[in-house]
Design an enzyme around this catalytic site. Sequence first.
Site, short mmCIF file in Angstrom:
data_model
loop_
_atom_site.label_atom_id
_atom_site.label_comp_id
_atom_site.label_asym_id
_atom_site.label_seq_id
_atom_site.Cartn_x
_atom_site.Cartn_y
_atom_site.Cartn_z
N LYS A 288 -10.79 -4.15 -4.44
CA LYS A 288 -11.94 -3.06 -4.68
C LYS A 288 -10.89 -1.89 -4.76
CE LYS A 288 -12.39 -3.42 0.41
NZ LYS A 288 -13.03 -3.89 1.33
N LYS B 112 -4.27 -10.31 -6.72
CA LYS B 112 -5.71 -10.60 -5.92
C LYS B 112 -6.78 -9.57 -6.49
CE LYS B 112 -5.89 -7.67 -1.75
NZ LYS B 112 -6.01 -7.24 -0.56
N LYS C 218 1.02 -1.36 -0.11
CA LYS C 218 0.04 0.16 0.07
C LYS C 218 0.75 1.32 0.10
CE LYS C 218 -4.50 -1.40 1.44
NZ LYS C 218 -5.54 -1.53 2.26
P1 TYM Z 1 -10.64 -5.81 3.76
O1 TYM Z 1 -11.70 -4.86 3.90
O2 TYM Z 1 -9.32 -5.48 2.59
O3 TYM Z 1 -11.32 -7.12 3.25
C1 TYM Z 1 -12.50 -7.98 3.68
C2 TYM Z 1 -11.99 -9.31 3.96
O4 TYM Z 1 -12.21 -9.60 2.33
C3 TYM Z 1 -11.04 -10.37 2.34
N1 TYM Z 1 -10.49 -10.36 1.08
C4 TYM Z 1 -10.21 -11.47 -0.02
N2 TYM Z 1 -10.72 -12.73 0.23
C5 TYM Z 1 -10.26 -13.42 -1.15
N3 TYM Z 1 -9.96 -12.90 -2.32
C6 TYM Z 1 -9.71 -11.73 -2.35
N4 TYM Z 1 -9.30 -11.13 -3.64
C7 TYM Z 1 -9.98 -10.74 -1.25
N5 TYM Z 1 -9.78 -9.52 -0.97
C8 TYM Z 1 -10.16 -9.41 0.30
C9 TYM Z 1 -10.05 -10.22 3.34
O5 TYM Z 1 -8.79 -11.00 3.43
C10 TYM Z 1 -10.78 -9.87 4.50
O6 TYM Z 1 -11.02 -10.75 5.36
N6 TYM Z 1 -8.21 -5.11 7.89
C11 TYM Z 1 -9.34 -5.66 7.25
C12 TYM Z 1 -10.62 -5.53 8.03
C13 TYM Z 1 -10.60 -5.63 9.46
C14 TYM Z 1 -10.37 -6.90 10.05
C15 TYM Z 1 -10.58 -6.64 11.35
C16 TYM Z 1 -10.53 -8.58 9.69
C17 TYM Z 1 -10.49 -4.80 10.26
N7 TYM Z 1 -10.56 -5.24 11.59
C18 TYM Z 1 -10.36 -7.62 12.38
C19 TYM Z 1 -10.36 -9.31 10.63
C20 TYM Z 1 -10.63 -8.82 11.90
C21 TYM Z 1 -9.21 -5.40 5.91
O7 TYM Z 1 -8.74 -4.41 5.56
O8 TYM Z 1 -10.10 -6.24 4.97
#
Ligand code: TYM
Length: 333
Positions: free
Chosen positions: A201, A198, A116
Amino acid sequence: MDKDGSKIIFSGIQPSGTITLGNYIGAVRNWPLTAKMGRGIFSVADLHALTVRNKPSELRARTLSTFAILLASGVDPENSIVFVQSHVPAHAELAWVLNCYTMFGELGRMTQFKDKSKQHSENVNAGLFTYPALMAADILLYDTDLVPVGVDQKQHVELARDIALRFNGVYGDVFTIPEGYIPSFGAKICSLTRPDKKMSKSDPNPKSYISIVEDADTIIKKFKSAVTDSDGRIAFSPEKAGISNLLTIYSTMTGCTVEEAVSEFEGSGYGDFKLAVGKAVAEGLRPLREKYEDLMNNKDYLVSVMEQGAARAAKIADRTLARVYKKIGLFKG
Ligand code: TYM
Protein backbone atom coordinates in the site's frame (compact mmCIF):
# COMPACT_ATOMS: atom_id res chain seq x y z
CA MET A 1 -5.74 -19.53 25.50
CA ASP A 2 -9.09 -18.15 26.68
CA LYS A 3 -10.52 -18.95 30.15
CA ASP A 4 -12.84 -21.56 28.60
CA GLY A 5 -9.91 -23.27 26.83
CA SER A 6 -10.59 -21.94 23.30
CA LYS A 7 -7.74 -20.62 21.19
CA ILE A 8 -7.08 -16.89 20.98
CA ILE A 9 -6.45 -15.53 17.50
CA PHE A 10 -4.94 -12.04 17.29
CA SER A 11 -3.91 -9.95 14.31
CA GLY A 12 -3.54 -6.32 13.29
CA ILE A 13 -3.31 -4.07 10.26
CA GLN A 14 -1.80 -0.62 9.93
CA PRO A 15 -4.03 2.19 8.65
CA SER A 16 -1.05 3.44 6.69
CA GLY A 17 -2.53 3.69 3.21
CA THR A 18 -5.17 2.03 1.15
CA ILE A 19 -5.91 -1.58 2.11
CA THR A 20 -4.73 -3.71 -0.78
CA LEU A 21 -5.71 -6.99 -2.34
CA GLY A 22 -2.45 -8.33 -0.82
CA ASN A 23 -3.59 -7.40 2.72
CA TYR A 24 -6.93 -8.98 1.97
CA ILE A 25 -5.79 -12.29 0.45
CA GLY A 26 -2.74 -12.72 2.70
CA ALA A 27 -4.39 -11.76 5.99
CA VAL A 28 -7.76 -10.00 6.47
CA ARG A 29 -9.83 -12.52 4.50
CA ASN A 30 -8.52 -15.24 6.82
CA TRP A 31 -9.41 -13.42 10.03
CA PRO A 32 -13.11 -14.33 10.18
CA LEU A 33 -12.18 -17.89 9.17
CA THR A 34 -9.53 -18.31 11.85
CA ALA A 35 -11.81 -16.63 14.43
CA LYS A 36 -14.08 -19.67 14.06
CA MET A 37 -11.28 -21.73 15.64
CA GLY A 38 -11.61 -19.83 18.93
CA ARG A 39 -11.88 -16.18 19.94
CA GLY A 40 -10.74 -13.57 17.43
CA ILE A 41 -9.21 -10.26 18.52
CA PHE A 42 -8.37 -7.86 15.69
CA SER A 43 -6.86 -4.40 15.78
CA VAL A 44 -6.34 -1.37 13.56
CA ALA A 45 -2.71 -0.73 14.53
CA ASP A 46 -2.65 3.06 14.39
CA LEU A 47 0.37 3.42 16.71
CA HIS A 48 2.38 1.36 14.22
CA ALA A 49 1.48 3.83 11.49
CA LEU A 50 3.37 6.61 13.34
CA THR A 51 6.70 5.15 12.23
CA VAL A 52 6.25 7.12 9.00
CA ARG A 53 5.01 10.71 8.66
CA ASN A 54 1.25 11.07 8.21
CA LYS A 55 -1.05 14.00 7.72
CA PRO A 56 -3.11 13.87 10.97
CA SER A 57 -6.45 14.30 9.16
CA GLU A 58 -5.54 11.49 6.74
CA LEU A 59 -4.47 9.12 9.52
CA ARG A 60 -7.78 9.76 11.30
CA ALA A 61 -9.77 9.11 8.12
CA ARG A 62 -7.79 5.96 7.26
CA THR A 63 -8.26 4.58 10.78
CA LEU A 64 -12.03 4.82 10.39
CA SER A 65 -12.04 3.38 6.86
CA THR A 66 -9.69 0.51 7.80
CA PHE A 67 -11.99 -0.31 10.70
CA ALA A 68 -14.96 -0.36 8.29
CA ILE A 69 -13.02 -2.63 5.92
CA LEU A 70 -12.45 -5.18 8.68
CA LEU A 71 -16.18 -5.34 9.41
CA ALA A 72 -17.01 -5.41 5.69
CA SER A 73 -14.57 -8.33 5.28
CA GLY A 74 -16.62 -10.42 7.67
CA VAL A 75 -15.00 -9.76 11.06
CA ASP A 76 -18.01 -10.09 13.35
CA PRO A 77 -17.89 -7.61 16.26
CA GLU A 78 -20.31 -9.77 18.28
CA ASN A 79 -18.16 -12.88 18.28
CA SER A 80 -14.76 -11.20 17.90
CA ILE A 81 -13.21 -8.17 19.54
CA VAL A 82 -12.30 -5.47 17.05
CA PHE A 83 -10.70 -2.24 18.19
CA VAL A 84 -8.25 0.56 17.48
CA GLN A 85 -4.84 0.00 19.08
CA SER A 86 -4.39 3.50 20.56
CA HIS A 87 -7.75 3.18 22.38
CA VAL A 88 -6.17 0.54 24.64
CA PRO A 89 -3.22 2.22 26.42
CA ALA A 90 -1.82 -1.12 27.64
CA HIS A 91 -0.31 -1.66 24.15
CA ALA A 92 2.06 1.29 24.45
CA GLU A 93 2.76 0.46 28.08
CA LEU A 94 3.68 -3.18 27.54
CA ALA A 95 5.70 -2.18 24.46
CA TRP A 96 8.01 -0.12 26.68
CA VAL A 97 8.56 -3.07 29.02
CA LEU A 98 9.21 -5.43 26.10
CA ASN A 99 11.66 -2.96 24.57
CA CYS A 100 13.80 -3.71 27.61
CA TYR A 101 13.70 -7.44 26.79
CA THR A 102 14.42 -7.08 23.07
CA MET A 103 17.98 -7.04 21.82
CA PHE A 104 19.43 -4.38 19.55
CA GLY A 105 20.92 -7.13 17.35
CA GLU A 106 17.53 -8.85 16.96
CA LEU A 107 15.86 -5.64 15.83
CA GLY A 108 18.72 -4.90 13.43
CA ARG A 109 18.13 -8.25 11.69
CA MET A 110 14.50 -7.47 10.81
CA THR A 111 14.30 -7.36 7.03
CA GLN A 112 11.36 -4.94 7.13
CA PHE A 113 13.46 -2.47 9.15
CA LYS A 114 16.26 -2.74 6.59
CA ASP A 115 13.83 -2.23 3.67
CA LYS A 116 11.87 0.60 5.28
CA SER A 117 14.96 2.47 6.41
CA LYS A 118 16.13 2.47 2.79
CA GLN A 119 12.69 3.57 1.61
CA HIS A 120 12.46 6.40 4.20
CA SER A 121 16.13 7.28 4.52
CA GLU A 122 15.21 10.83 5.63
CA ASN A 123 13.28 9.51 8.66
CA VAL A 124 14.90 6.41 10.17
CA ASN A 125 13.36 6.99 13.60
CA ALA A 126 13.63 4.86 16.76
CA GLY A 127 9.99 3.77 16.40
CA LEU A 128 10.74 2.18 13.04
CA PHE A 129 13.52 0.22 14.72
CA THR A 130 11.62 -0.88 17.86
CA TYR A 131 8.28 -1.49 16.11
CA PRO A 132 8.51 -5.31 16.55
CA ALA A 133 8.43 -4.84 20.36
CA LEU A 134 5.11 -2.98 19.99
CA MET A 135 3.85 -5.77 17.76
CA ALA A 136 4.97 -8.31 20.39
CA ALA A 137 3.01 -6.34 23.01
CA ASP A 138 -0.10 -6.43 20.78
CA ILE A 139 0.14 -10.20 20.54
CA LEU A 140 1.25 -11.07 24.09
CA LEU A 141 -1.36 -8.91 25.88
CA TYR A 142 -4.12 -11.32 24.86
CA ASP A 143 -2.49 -14.72 25.59
CA THR A 144 -2.60 -15.26 21.85
CA ASP A 145 -2.18 -18.74 20.40
CA LEU A 146 -2.35 -17.97 16.68
CA VAL A 147 -1.42 -14.91 14.64
CA PRO A 148 -2.82 -14.97 11.08
CA VAL A 149 -0.48 -12.87 8.90
CA GLY A 150 1.07 -12.74 5.44
CA VAL A 151 4.61 -13.99 4.94
CA ASP A 152 6.19 -10.52 5.34
CA GLN A 153 5.20 -10.48 9.04
CA LYS A 154 6.54 -13.96 9.83
CA GLN A 155 9.85 -12.66 11.15
CA HIS A 156 8.09 -10.24 13.52
CA VAL A 157 5.86 -12.99 14.92
CA GLU A 158 8.94 -15.17 15.45
CA LEU A 159 10.58 -12.31 17.36
CA ALA A 160 7.43 -11.96 19.52
CA ARG A 161 7.85 -15.65 20.37
CA ASP A 162 11.52 -15.16 21.24
CA ILE A 163 10.72 -12.18 23.47
CA ALA A 164 7.98 -14.16 25.26
CA LEU A 165 10.32 -17.14 25.77
CA ARG A 166 13.07 -14.87 27.11
CA PHE A 167 10.67 -13.14 29.51
CA ASN A 168 9.16 -16.44 30.71
CA GLY A 169 12.70 -17.78 31.18
CA VAL A 170 13.27 -15.08 33.80
CA TYR A 171 9.82 -14.72 35.44
CA GLY A 172 8.01 -18.03 34.89
CA ASP A 173 5.01 -18.68 32.64
CA VAL A 174 3.79 -15.11 32.20
CA PHE A 175 3.09 -15.13 28.47
CA THR A 176 1.45 -17.66 26.17
CA ILE A 177 3.85 -18.49 23.35
CA PRO A 178 2.18 -17.48 20.06
CA GLU A 179 2.50 -19.11 16.67
CA GLY A 180 2.24 -17.51 13.24
CA TYR A 181 -0.60 -18.75 11.06
CA ILE A 182 0.47 -18.19 7.47
CA PRO A 183 -1.79 -19.36 4.64
CA SER A 184 -0.16 -22.07 2.51
CA PHE A 185 -1.26 -20.17 -0.57
CA GLY A 186 -1.58 -16.40 -1.18
CA ALA A 187 0.66 -15.38 1.75
CA LYS A 188 2.59 -13.11 -0.64
CA ILE A 189 0.63 -11.34 -3.33
CA CYS A 190 2.94 -9.44 -5.66
CA SER A 191 2.86 -6.03 -7.30
CA LEU A 192 1.04 -5.86 -10.65
CA THR A 193 3.79 -3.73 -12.17
CA ARG A 194 6.84 -5.39 -10.55
CA PRO A 195 5.83 -8.99 -9.88
CA ASP A 196 9.14 -9.75 -8.15
CA LYS A 197 8.07 -7.39 -5.31
CA LYS A 198 5.19 -7.76 -2.84
CA MET A 199 2.05 -5.71 -3.43
CA SER A 200 2.33 -2.81 -1.01
CA LYS A 201 0.00 0.00 0.00
CA SER A 202 2.98 2.32 0.32
CA ASP A 203 4.01 1.82 -3.34
CA PRO A 204 4.01 5.24 -5.03
CA ASN A 205 2.65 3.70 -8.27
CA PRO A 206 -1.14 3.13 -7.82
CA LYS A 207 -1.15 0.75 -10.83
CA SER A 208 0.95 -1.68 -8.79
CA TYR A 209 -1.78 -2.43 -6.27
CA ILE A 210 -5.52 -2.96 -6.06
CA SER A 211 -7.35 -1.12 -3.31
CA ILE A 212 -10.04 -3.50 -2.13
CA VAL A 213 -12.69 -0.80 -2.21
CA GLU A 214 -11.96 0.72 -5.61
CA ASP A 215 -14.56 0.55 -8.37
CA ALA A 216 -14.85 -2.42 -10.73
CA ASP A 217 -13.68 -0.50 -13.84
CA THR A 218 -10.48 0.68 -12.17
CA ILE A 219 -9.75 -2.83 -10.90
CA ILE A 220 -10.23 -4.33 -14.36
CA LYS A 221 -8.12 -1.60 -15.99
CA LYS A 222 -5.24 -2.24 -13.57
CA PHE A 223 -5.30 -5.97 -14.28
CA LYS A 224 -5.33 -5.31 -18.03
CA SER A 225 -2.05 -3.42 -17.64
CA ALA A 226 -0.45 -5.97 -15.27
CA VAL A 227 3.14 -6.86 -16.22
CA THR A 228 3.55 -10.43 -17.49
CA ASP A 229 6.26 -11.87 -19.77
CA SER A 230 6.79 -12.57 -23.45
CA ASP A 231 6.52 -16.35 -23.75
CA GLY A 232 2.73 -16.45 -24.07
CA ARG A 233 2.08 -19.57 -21.91
CA ILE A 234 -0.24 -19.57 -18.91
CA ALA A 235 1.71 -21.62 -16.39
CA PHE A 236 2.63 -21.48 -12.70
CA SER A 237 6.40 -21.36 -12.18
CA PRO A 238 9.05 -19.24 -10.42
CA GLU A 239 10.34 -17.92 -13.78
CA LYS A 240 6.88 -16.61 -14.62
CA ALA A 241 6.32 -14.33 -11.62
CA GLY A 242 3.66 -12.11 -13.25
CA ILE A 243 1.49 -14.94 -14.59
CA SER A 244 1.94 -17.00 -11.38
CA ASN A 245 0.82 -14.01 -9.30
CA LEU A 246 -2.30 -13.60 -11.46
CA LEU A 247 -3.05 -17.33 -11.19
CA THR A 248 -2.71 -17.12 -7.39
CA ILE A 249 -5.06 -14.14 -7.26
CA TYR A 250 -7.56 -15.82 -9.58
CA SER A 251 -7.63 -19.09 -7.66
CA THR A 252 -7.91 -17.47 -4.21
CA MET A 253 -10.71 -15.15 -5.37
CA THR A 254 -12.73 -17.86 -7.16
CA GLY A 255 -11.97 -20.80 -4.88
CA CYS A 256 -10.52 -23.01 -7.65
CA THR A 257 -7.07 -24.62 -7.52
CA VAL A 258 -4.16 -23.26 -9.58
CA GLU A 259 -4.24 -26.44 -11.70
CA GLU A 260 -7.92 -25.82 -12.48
CA ALA A 261 -7.14 -22.20 -13.36
CA VAL A 262 -4.27 -23.26 -15.63
CA SER A 263 -6.48 -25.72 -17.52
CA GLU A 264 -9.35 -23.21 -17.71
CA PHE A 265 -7.07 -20.73 -19.52
CA GLU A 266 -5.08 -23.21 -21.61
CA GLY A 267 -4.68 -21.75 -25.09
CA SER A 268 -6.00 -18.28 -24.07
CA GLY A 269 -3.99 -15.15 -24.79
CA TYR A 270 -2.64 -13.03 -21.94
CA GLY A 271 -5.15 -10.25 -22.75
CA ASP A 272 -8.18 -12.53 -22.18
CA PHE A 273 -6.58 -14.06 -19.09
CA LYS A 274 -5.85 -10.68 -17.49
CA LEU A 275 -9.39 -9.49 -18.23
CA ALA A 276 -10.83 -12.64 -16.60
CA VAL A 277 -8.68 -12.15 -13.49
CA GLY A 278 -9.74 -8.48 -13.28
CA LYS A 279 -13.41 -9.42 -13.57
CA ALA A 280 -13.10 -12.19 -10.96
CA VAL A 281 -11.49 -9.77 -8.49
CA ALA A 282 -13.96 -6.94 -9.18
CA GLU A 283 -16.87 -9.36 -8.78
CA GLY A 284 -15.37 -11.14 -5.74
CA LEU A 285 -14.88 -7.84 -3.94
CA ARG A 286 -18.30 -6.42 -4.83
CA PRO A 287 -20.14 -7.53 -1.62
CA LEU A 288 -17.27 -6.23 0.51
CA ARG A 289 -17.28 -2.89 -1.33
CA GLU A 290 -21.05 -2.50 -0.93
CA LYS A 291 -20.96 -3.34 2.77
CA TYR A 292 -18.03 -0.93 3.21
CA GLU A 293 -19.98 1.92 1.58
CA ASP A 294 -22.98 1.25 3.85
CA LEU A 295 -20.76 1.23 6.93
CA MET A 296 -18.99 4.44 5.94
CA ASN A 297 -22.43 6.11 5.78
CA ASN A 298 -23.00 5.07 9.36
CA LYS A 299 -20.13 6.59 11.27
CA ASP A 300 -22.02 6.53 14.60
CA TYR A 301 -22.35 2.77 14.37
CA LEU A 302 -18.63 2.37 13.56
CA VAL A 303 -17.66 4.55 16.52
CA SER A 304 -19.92 2.61 18.88
CA VAL A 305 -18.42 -0.72 17.74
CA MET A 306 -14.95 0.78 18.23
CA GLU A 307 -15.79 1.88 21.76
CA GLN A 308 -17.24 -1.48 22.72
CA GLY A 309 -14.27 -3.28 21.18
CA ALA A 310 -11.76 -1.11 23.06
CA ALA A 311 -13.57 -1.67 26.38
CA ARG A 312 -13.56 -5.45 25.87
CA ALA A 313 -9.92 -5.49 24.74
CA ALA A 314 -8.80 -3.26 27.63
CA LYS A 315 -10.31 -5.61 30.19
CA ILE A 316 -8.06 -8.45 29.00
CA ALA A 317 -5.03 -6.28 28.23
CA ASP A 318 -5.06 -4.49 31.61
CA ARG A 319 -5.08 -7.82 33.40
CA THR A 320 -2.01 -8.99 31.50
CA LEU A 321 -0.22 -5.71 32.04
CA ALA A 322 -0.88 -5.85 35.80
CA ARG A 323 0.54 -9.40 35.85
CA VAL A 324 3.66 -8.23 34.04
CA TYR A 325 4.18 -5.16 36.24
CA LYS A 326 3.92 -7.33 39.34
CA LYS A 327 6.36 -9.93 38.01
CA ILE A 328 9.01 -7.39 37.08
CA GLY A 329 8.75 -5.61 40.44
CA LEU A 330 7.04 -2.31 39.71
CA PHE A 331 5.88 -0.95 43.07
CA LYS A 332 2.15 -0.71 43.75
CA GLY A 333 1.16 0.68 47.19
P1 TYM B 1 0.46 -4.51 7.46
O1 TYM B 1 -0.51 -3.45 7.83
O2 TYM B 1 1.64 -4.13 6.65
O3 TYM B 1 -0.29 -5.68 6.71
C1 TYM B 1 -1.48 -6.28 7.24
C2 TYM B 1 -1.47 -7.75 6.89
O4 TYM B 1 -1.42 -7.92 5.47
C3 TYM B 1 -0.38 -8.83 5.13
N1 TYM B 1 0.16 -8.43 3.82
C4 TYM B 1 0.22 -9.23 2.75
N2 TYM B 1 -0.11 -10.51 2.58
C5 TYM B 1 0.08 -11.05 1.33
N3 TYM B 1 0.58 -10.33 0.28
C6 TYM B 1 0.94 -9.04 0.43
N4 TYM B 1 1.43 -8.35 -0.61
C7 TYM B 1 0.77 -8.43 1.71
N5 TYM B 1 1.01 -7.19 2.19
C8 TYM B 1 0.63 -7.21 3.49
C9 TYM B 1 0.66 -8.67 6.24
O5 TYM B 1 1.49 -9.80 6.33
C10 TYM B 1 -0.23 -8.48 7.45
O6 TYM B 1 -0.63 -9.74 7.97
N6 TYM B 1 2.83 -4.87 11.86
C11 TYM B 1 1.71 -5.35 11.05
C12 TYM B 1 0.38 -5.04 11.71
C13 TYM B 1 0.32 -5.54 13.11
C14 TYM B 1 0.17 -6.87 13.53
C15 TYM B 1 0.19 -6.82 14.96
C16 TYM B 1 0.04 -8.09 12.85
C17 TYM B 1 0.41 -4.74 14.21
N7 TYM B 1 0.32 -5.51 15.31
C18 TYM B 1 0.08 -7.98 15.72
C19 TYM B 1 -0.06 -9.25 13.64
C20 TYM B 1 -0.05 -9.18 15.04
C21 TYM B 1 1.74 -4.68 9.69
O7 TYM B 1 2.39 -3.70 9.50
O8 TYM B 1 0.93 -5.28 8.77
